[in-house]
Design a protein around this motif. Structure first.
Motif, PDB file in Angstrom:
ATOM      1  N   GLU A  64     -18.876  -9.171   5.436  1.00 55.15           N
ATOM      2  CA  GLU A  64     -17.721  -8.420   4.944  1.00 55.15           C
ATOM      3  C   GLU A  64     -16.586  -8.667   5.929  1.00 55.15           C
ATOM      4  OE1 GLU A  64     -16.267  -3.837   4.102  1.00 55.15           O
ATOM      5  OE2 GLU A  64     -18.412  -4.268   4.222  1.00 55.15           O
ATOM      6  N   VAL A  65     -15.474  -9.175   5.432  1.00 56.96           N
ATOM      7  CA  VAL A  65     -14.375  -9.633   6.280  1.00 56.96           C
ATOM      8  C   VAL A  65     -13.135  -8.807   5.986  1.00 56.96           C
ATOM      9  CG1 VAL A  65     -12.943 -11.629   6.878  1.00 56.96           C
ATOM     10  CG2 VAL A  65     -15.334 -11.967   6.241  1.00 56.96           C
ATOM     11  N   GLY A  66     -12.403  -8.419   7.023  1.00 62.04           N
ATOM     12  CA  GLY A  66     -11.182  -7.652   6.812  1.00 62.04           C
ATOM     13  C   GLY A  66     -10.323  -7.572   8.057  1.00 62.04           C
ATOM     14  N   ARG A  67      -9.312  -6.715   7.981  1.00 60.39           N
ATOM     15  CA  ARG A  67      -8.428  -6.455   9.119  1.00 60.39           C
ATOM     16  C   ARG A  67      -8.288  -4.952   9.306  1.00 60.39           C
ATOM     17  NH1 ARG A  67      -2.969  -8.891   7.386  1.00 60.39           N
ATOM     18  NH2 ARG A  67      -3.726  -8.061   5.418  1.00 60.39           N
ATOM     19  N   THR A  68      -7.982  -4.557  10.530  1.00 64.62           N
ATOM     20  CA  THR A  68      -7.733  -3.147  10.808  1.00 64.62           C
ATOM     21  C   THR A  68      -6.743  -3.044  11.958  1.00 64.62           C
ATOM     22  OG1 THR A  68      -8.785  -0.988  11.156  1.00 64.62           O
ATOM     23  CG2 THR A  68      -9.637  -2.832  12.472  1.00 64.62           C
ATOM     24  N   ALA A  69      -6.277  -1.842  12.237  1.00 68.59           N
ATOM     25  CA  ALA A  69      -5.304  -1.618  13.307  1.00 68.59           C
ATOM     26  C   ALA A  69      -5.241  -0.131  13.611  1.00 68.59           C
ATOM     27  CB  ALA A  69      -3.923  -2.129  12.880  1.00 68.59           C
ATOM     28  N   LEU A  70      -4.649   0.184  14.745  1.00 71.72           N
ATOM     29  CA  LEU A  70      -4.405   1.586  15.065  1.00 71.72           C
ATOM     30  C   LEU A  70      -3.248   2.124  14.229  1.00 71.72           C
ATOM     31  CD1 LEU A  70      -4.832   1.441  18.947  1.00 71.72           C
ATOM     32  CD2 LEU A  70      -6.418   2.438  17.278  1.00 71.72           C
ATOM     33  N   LYS A  71      -2.309   1.234  13.877  1.00 76.33           N
ATOM     34  CA  LYS A  71      -1.203   1.589  12.981  1.00 76.33           C
ATOM     35  C   LYS A  71      -1.265   0.615  11.801  1.00 76.33           C
ATOM     36  CE  LYS A  71       2.397   1.346  15.754  1.00 76.33           C
ATOM     37  NZ  LYS A  71       3.802   1.542  16.193  1.00 76.33           N
ATOM     38  N   VAL A  72      -1.704   1.094  10.659  1.00 74.94           N
ATOM     39  CA  VAL A  72      -1.946   0.214   9.529  1.00 74.94           C
ATOM     40  C   VAL A  72      -0.785   0.210   8.539  1.00 74.94           C
ATOM     41  CG1 VAL A  72      -4.465   0.371   9.662  1.00 74.94           C
ATOM     42  CG2 VAL A  72      -3.199   2.025   8.270  1.00 74.94           C
ATOM     43  N   ARG A  73      -0.669  -0.886   7.839  1.00 76.89           N
ATOM     44  CA  ARG A  73       0.283  -0.987   6.731  1.00 76.89           C
ATOM     45  C   ARG A  73      -0.394  -0.510   5.450  1.00 76.89           C
ATOM     46  NH1 ARG A  73       4.740  -5.233   7.143  1.00 76.89           N
ATOM     47  NH2 ARG A  73       5.485  -3.379   8.235  1.00 76.89           N
ATOM     48  N   ASN A  74      -1.628  -0.943   5.245  1.00 72.94           N
ATOM     49  CA  ASN A  74      -2.410  -0.542   4.086  1.00 72.94           C
ATOM     50  C   ASN A  74      -3.434   0.504   4.535  1.00 72.94           C
ATOM     51  OD1 ASN A  74      -4.209  -0.313   1.957  1.00 72.94           O
ATOM     52  ND2 ASN A  74      -4.292  -2.511   1.545  1.00 72.94           N
ATOM     53  N   PRO A  75      -3.370   1.731   3.994  1.00 82.43           N
ATOM     54  CA  PRO A  75      -4.313   2.782   4.416  1.00 82.43           C
ATOM     55  C   PRO A  75      -5.774   2.398   4.221  1.00 82.43           C
ATOM     56  CG  PRO A  75      -2.542   3.711   3.074  1.00 82.43           C
ATOM     57  CD  PRO A  75      -2.400   2.220   2.992  1.00 82.43           C
ATOM     58  N   ASN A  76      -6.055   1.467   3.305  1.00 80.13           N
ATOM     59  CA  ASN A  76      -7.436   1.032   3.091  1.00 80.13           C
ATOM     60  C   ASN A  76      -8.004   0.287   4.296  1.00 80.13           C
ATOM     61  OD1 ASN A  76      -7.417   2.081   0.490  1.00 80.13           O
ATOM     62  ND2 ASN A  76      -6.722   0.162  -0.425  1.00 80.13           N
ATOM     63  N   ASN A  77      -7.126  -0.134   5.212  1.00 84.09           N
ATOM     64  CA  ASN A  77      -7.564  -0.869   6.399  1.00 84.09           C
ATOM     65  C   ASN A  77      -7.731   0.026   7.624  1.00 84.09           C
ATOM     66  OD1 ASN A  77      -7.471  -3.206   4.877  1.00 84.09           O
ATOM     67  ND2 ASN A  77      -5.427  -3.776   5.562  1.00 84.09           N
ATOM     68  N   ALA A  78      -7.686   1.327   7.445  1.00 85.35           N
ATOM     69  CA  ALA A  78      -7.805   2.249   8.587  1.00 85.35           C
ATOM     70  C   ALA A  78      -9.135   2.032   9.310  1.00 85.35           C
ATOM     71  CB  ALA A  78      -7.696   3.690   8.103  1.00 85.35           C
ATOM     72  N   PRO A  79      -9.136   2.089  10.637  1.00 82.46           N
ATOM     73  CA  PRO A  79     -10.363   1.817  11.399  1.00 82.46           C
ATOM     74  C   PRO A  79     -11.358   2.966  11.351  1.00 82.46           C
ATOM     75  CG  PRO A  79      -8.597   2.478  12.880  1.00 82.46           C
ATOM     76  CD  PRO A  79      -7.982   2.379  11.509  1.00 82.46           C
ATOM     77  N   ASP A  80     -12.636   2.617  11.472  1.00 85.04           N
ATOM     78  CA  ASP A  80     -13.642   3.657  11.662  1.00 85.04           C
ATOM     79  C   ASP A  80     -13.738   3.941  13.167  1.00 85.04           C
ATOM     80  OD1 ASP A  80     -15.247   1.668  12.846  1.00 85.04           O
ATOM     81  OD2 ASP A  80     -16.479   1.376  11.063  1.00 85.04           O
ATOM     82  N   GLU A  81     -14.671   4.776  13.561  1.00 88.90           N
ATOM     83  CA  GLU A  81     -14.736   5.208  14.966  1.00 88.90           C
ATOM     84  C   GLU A  81     -14.959   4.036  15.919  1.00 88.90           C
ATOM     85  OE1 GLU A  81     -17.258   8.308  17.840  1.00 88.90           O
ATOM     86  OE2 GLU A  81     -17.681   8.208  15.689  1.00 88.90           O
ATOM     87  N   TRP A  82     -15.919   3.163  15.588  1.00 85.62           N
ATOM     88  CA  TRP A  82     -16.196   2.030  16.482  1.00 85.62           C
ATOM     89  C   TRP A  82     -14.991   1.096  16.558  1.00 85.62           C
ATOM     90  CZ3 TRP A  82     -16.935  -3.393  15.774  1.00 85.62           C
ATOM     91  CH2 TRP A  82     -17.411  -4.060  16.918  1.00 85.62           C
ATOM     92  N   GLU A  83     -14.387   0.811  15.428  1.00 84.72           N
ATOM     93  CA  GLU A  83     -13.214  -0.070  15.413  1.00 84.72           C
ATOM     94  C   GLU A  83     -12.073   0.527  16.231  1.00 84.72           C
ATOM     95  OE1 GLU A  83     -13.737  -2.177  11.014  1.00 84.72           O
ATOM     96  OE2 GLU A  83     -12.861  -0.166  11.175  1.00 84.72           O
TER      97      GLU A  83
END
Length: 200
Positions: free
Chosen positions: A88-107
């Protein structure tokens, strides 16, 4: 049943180019984990390359506004096309553009470590390790997780930087009404590629 957690290039104890090692207890990573790290890096670079290519094409034909629209249209199909064979491949950030990319705790924890390492290396006048990445492996379930940092580059400044043109900002908010991903300085942590492998 313990989880083995590995970090690459996040602590000062591990530098770019060193053999992969279990930082917690100094056990060498096994060949299966080595293989997964290599695969993850390939997938992360493939995602970054595909997104960048589509973005450049859109910007050349329609400017920054078209680039924002293309990101909104292309990102999900590209990540889905690369998310196969257990990955499963994706992107995440502390400040996201797309809310679907919000990080989980480990991220979130890894993103904070990436940001800290970038700040420390900047203060020392050094370059951060390349790639700046981290992973963890659960030897019981076989689940493997990996992240590779994305630094704010010059090409990203027009849409993610401190000064975003009003027309571009308007387009961003049209497609991403909850956008948080502006105000970045050059070289800061923009986010990370995030990948999970689950045995099939």
């Amino acid at each position: 049943m313990k989880k083995r957690i590995f970090l690459i290039a996040l602590g000062l104890t591990v530098s770019a180019g060193c053999p992969l090692a279990n930082v917690q207890n100094n056990e060498p990573a096994d060949s299966e984990v080595h293989a997964k790290v290599k695969q993850a890096r390939v997938h992360a670079k493939a995602l970054g390359g595909a997104l960048k290519s589509r973005l450049k094409q859109a910007m050349q034909s329609g400017g920054l506004e078209a680039g924002v629209q293309e990101c909104q249209l292309a990102a999900e199909p590209i990540t889905e096309s690369l998310s196969q064979n257990g990955w499963e491949v994706g992107r995440t950030a502390l400040k996201v553009r797309n809310p679907n990319n919000a990080p989980d705790e480990w991220e979130r924890e890894q993103l904070a470590l990436f940001a800290s390492l970038l700040e420390r290396t900047k203060l020392k006048g050094k370059q951060p390790p390349t790639p700046m990445d981290t992973y963890k492996y659960d030897s019981n379930s076989g689940e493997f997780r990996y992240m590779m940092a994305i630094q704010q580059g010059q090409v990203c400044m027009a849409c993610h930087g401190v000064q975003v043109a009003p027309s571009v900002e308007e387009t961003i908010l049209k497609y991403y009404p909850k956008d948080e991903a502006t105000g970045f300085e050059l070289g800061e942590l923009r986010g990370a590629f995030t990948l999970t492998y689950s045995p099939q």
